[in-house]
Design a protein around this motif. Structure first.
Motif, PDB file in Angstrom:
ATOM      1  N   UNK A 280      -1.855  -5.246   6.002  1.00 21.51           N
ATOM      2  CA  UNK A 280      -2.418  -3.951   5.621  1.00 21.51           C
ATOM      3  C   UNK A 280      -1.411  -2.823   5.853  1.00 21.51           C
ATOM      4  N   UNK A 281      -0.558  -3.004   6.899  1.00 23.77           N
ATOM      5  CA  UNK A 281       0.494  -2.003   7.126  1.00 23.77           C
ATOM      6  C   UNK A 281       1.501  -2.049   5.989  1.00 23.77           C
TER       7      UNK A 281
ATOM      8  N   UNK B 157       0.898  -2.976   2.939  1.00 25.34           N
ATOM      9  CA  UNK B 157       0.279  -2.343   1.768  1.00 25.34           C
ATOM     10  C   UNK B 157       0.348  -0.822   1.863  1.00 25.34           C
ATOM     11  N   UNK B 158       0.096  -0.303   3.071  1.00 22.86           N
ATOM     12  CA  UNK B 158       0.175   1.150   3.259  1.00 22.86           C
ATOM     13  C   UNK B 158       1.578   1.643   2.912  1.00 22.86           C
ATOM     14  N   UNK B 159       2.587   0.892   3.331  1.00 21.64           N
ATOM     15  CA  UNK B 159       3.976   1.290   3.046  1.00 21.64           C
ATOM     16  C   UNK B 159       4.246   1.278   1.536  1.00 21.64           C
ATOM     17  N   UNK B 160       3.689   0.276   0.847  1.00 20.53           N
ATOM     18  CA  UNK B 160       3.886   0.234  -0.616  1.00 20.53           C
ATOM     19  C   UNK B 160       3.331   1.500  -1.262  1.00 20.53           C
ATOM     20  N   UNK B 161       2.121   1.924  -0.819  1.00 25.19           N
ATOM     21  CA  UNK B 161       1.533   3.118  -1.440  1.00 25.19           C
ATOM     22  C   UNK B 161       2.336   4.376  -1.103  1.00 25.19           C
ATOM     23  N   UNK B 162       3.145   4.304  -0.028  1.00 23.98           N
ATOM     24  CA  UNK B 162       3.969   5.467   0.336  1.00 23.98           C
ATOM     25  C   UNK B 162       5.309   5.453  -0.396  1.00 23.98           C
ATOM     26  N   UNK B 163       5.473   4.517  -1.321  1.00 25.72           N
ATOM     27  CA  UNK B 163       6.673   4.535  -2.163  1.00 25.72           C
ATOM     28  C   UNK B 163       7.727   3.511  -1.789  1.00 25.72           C
ATOM     29  N   UNK B 164       7.431   2.623  -0.825  1.00 24.96           N
ATOM     30  CA  UNK B 164       8.437   1.648  -0.397  1.00 24.96           C
ATOM     31  C   UNK B 164       8.347   0.379  -1.247  1.00 24.96           C
ATOM     32  N   UNK B 165       9.471  -0.033  -1.822  1.00 26.42           N
ATOM     33  CA  UNK B 165       9.528  -1.286  -2.570  1.00 26.42           C
ATOM     34  C   UNK B 165       9.541  -2.466  -1.611  1.00 26.42           C
ATOM     35  N   UNK B 166       9.448  -3.688  -2.150  1.00 26.12           N
ATOM     36  CA  UNK B 166       9.368  -4.869  -1.287  1.00 26.12           C
ATOM     37  C   UNK B 166      10.508  -4.988  -0.277  1.00 26.12           C
TER      38      UNK B 166
ATOM     39  N   UNK C 109      10.009  -2.456   2.518  1.00 27.54           N
ATOM     40  CA  UNK C 109       8.897  -2.915   3.361  1.00 27.54           C
ATOM     41  C   UNK C 109       9.399  -3.995   4.322  1.00 27.54           C
TER      42      UNK C 109
END
Lengths: 229, 199
Positions: free
Chosen positions: A120-121, A123-132, A135
């Motif tokens: 879930x963390x 996923x939160x990072x992805x929504x903040x603009x971080x690519x794989x 992350x």
């Protein structure tokens, strides 16, 4: 205290264990990540193959390494032809044997710590603009570091204690492949070397104990959700 | 239209379906727990793929018509039910995680959240209300085009609820970001929602 020969044995063991651990570390982490995060056909077979050295008699592992790294083996022949090097009867061969034997323990510890990272963390990072990749570098890796270090320390301890595969693969050459357990084994064959057996065994137990305590502390740290980075 | 959503998704035995054309302000998805409201937010954020349908925000298609924009490029400011702060980073690093180069003066931009004194703290030392305000700040600083709020008040006591509600109203009325919020509380839905959609 230890004499010069015995110090040499301890130094060689630390070198073999250290190199085995360092070289195996990225391989183990990659495999742990693969097993923790990726679904692919034949995963159960890969998982079982990684764990084979844990259950197969070490002498069999050593013999298989001999076949692979021997002058006519697929890896040994290639090393000889291209680089003119051999690992047989060399400390590098001892490190390979130790690394292979330590691999399953390292993969297990690291896999558990990667699986424990909260998706879930990520996923939160992805929504903040971080690519794989971001992350991975900013969350997955730092959050699994305690488990990775615990696995590394455990692998180091296992490497220092490696006996069966090593003696089968690279023999028992003083100053080159004679690590602590092999030296203890040799000393046991000689009459009157009891005190040497005692001293080397104490060193062995001491090193293993320190490594296990360090590994345990790191694992607990991981369990509390506190982090090294 | 801010949000244009027409999606279907099967999740185990449940079937989630929603059709929605919403204008500016805050759109509240209201309904009992467990009917897939959070799944809708996850689909808008790109964390869950609908089986079929289309999602667009301000006319830009995020999903559908052969498009599936990855979550990191949707620019959704997503505030989850639990704050989901990164435990190995202090509050400052959490806030700036999605900020890119726009880190100067960030404290002014989120001054209304009242978290300036928390910047050097670790997430585990924060209260529920503080953590949720940091999570809202982190989402706002990631330069979002819209906000997704998943029951942002549910884990808070009454005083903290009032605090966070005011912060959300500020974002709705002053920052003027389109908001899609999920709640099962009729009072919250009434107060925050420019419109309320029952699910």
């Amino acid at each position: 205290m230890l004499n010069a020969t015995e110090w040499g044995i301890v130094a060689l063991s630390l070198r073999v264990g250290g190199v085995a651990m360092l070289v195996t570390l990225p391989v183990a982490f990659a495999l742990a990540w693969l097993l923790a995060r990726v679904r692919f056909p034949g995963k159960v077979i890969v998982d079982a193959a990684i764990h084979l050295p844990l259950v197969v008699p070490p002498v069999v592992t050593g013999w298989l390494l001999l076949l692979a790294f021997g002058p006519n083996g697929p890896i040994g022949g290639w090393l000889q032809d291209w680089f003119g090097i051999t690992v047989l009867f060399r400390w590098t061969g001892a490190a390979i044997a130790a690394g292979v034997m330590a691999l399953p323990l390292m993969v297990r510890a690291m896999r558990i710590s990667i699986e424990a990272v909260d998706r879930r963390l990520e996923n939160a990072a992805r929504t903040l603009g971080a690519g794989p990749w971001r992350v991975f570098w900013t969350l997955t890796l730092p959050l699994s570091i305690p488990g990775v270090l615990a696995g590394a320390v455990l692998g180091f301890a296992r490497s220092i204690g490696e006996f069966g595969a090593t003696i089968t693969f690279v023999s028992n050459v003083p100053g080159e492949t004679q690590t602590l357990p092999l030296a203890i084994y040799s000393a046991l064959q000689q009459p009157g070397a009891d005190s040497m057996v005692w001293r080397l065994s104490c060193i062995s137990v001491g090193l293993s104990l320190i490594a296990l305590i360090a590994s345990e502390l790191l694992t607990r740290r991981a369990g509390r959700g506190l982090h090294v980075l | 239209m801010s949000f244009e959503i027409d999606i279907e998704k099967r999740l185990g035995d449940a079937h989630v379906a929603l059709t929605l054309d919403a204008g500016d302000g805050a759109t509240v998805l209201f309904g009992p727990s467990g009917i897939g409201k959070s799944s809708v937010l996850n689909m808008v954020a790109g964390l869950l793929a609908p089986d079929r349908g289309r999602i667009a925000v301000d006319g830009d298609t995020l999903f559908g018509d052969g498009v599936d924009v990855p979550p990191e490029r949707r620019r959704a400011g997503y505030v989850f039910q639990e704050a989901r702060l990164f435990p190995h980073m202090r509050v400052r690093a959490n806030l700036l995680y999605g900020a890119g180069d726009e880190t100067e003066g960030f404290e002014d931009r989120i001054g209304f959240l009242g978290i300036g004194h928390l910047l050097d703290r670790w997430p585990r030392t924060l209260s529920g209300g503080e953590a949720q305000r940091v999570a809202i700040g982190r989402a706002l600083l990631s330069r979002p085009r819209f906000l997704l709020l998943d029951e942002p008040l549910s884990s808070l006591d009454r005083a903290r609820r009032e605090e966070i509600t005011r912060a959300i109203e500020h974002v709705r009325d002053v920052v003027k970001l389109p908001i899609l919020m999920v709640t099962h509380d009729p009072g919250e839905a009434e107060r925050i929602g420019t419109r309320v959609v029952r699910m």
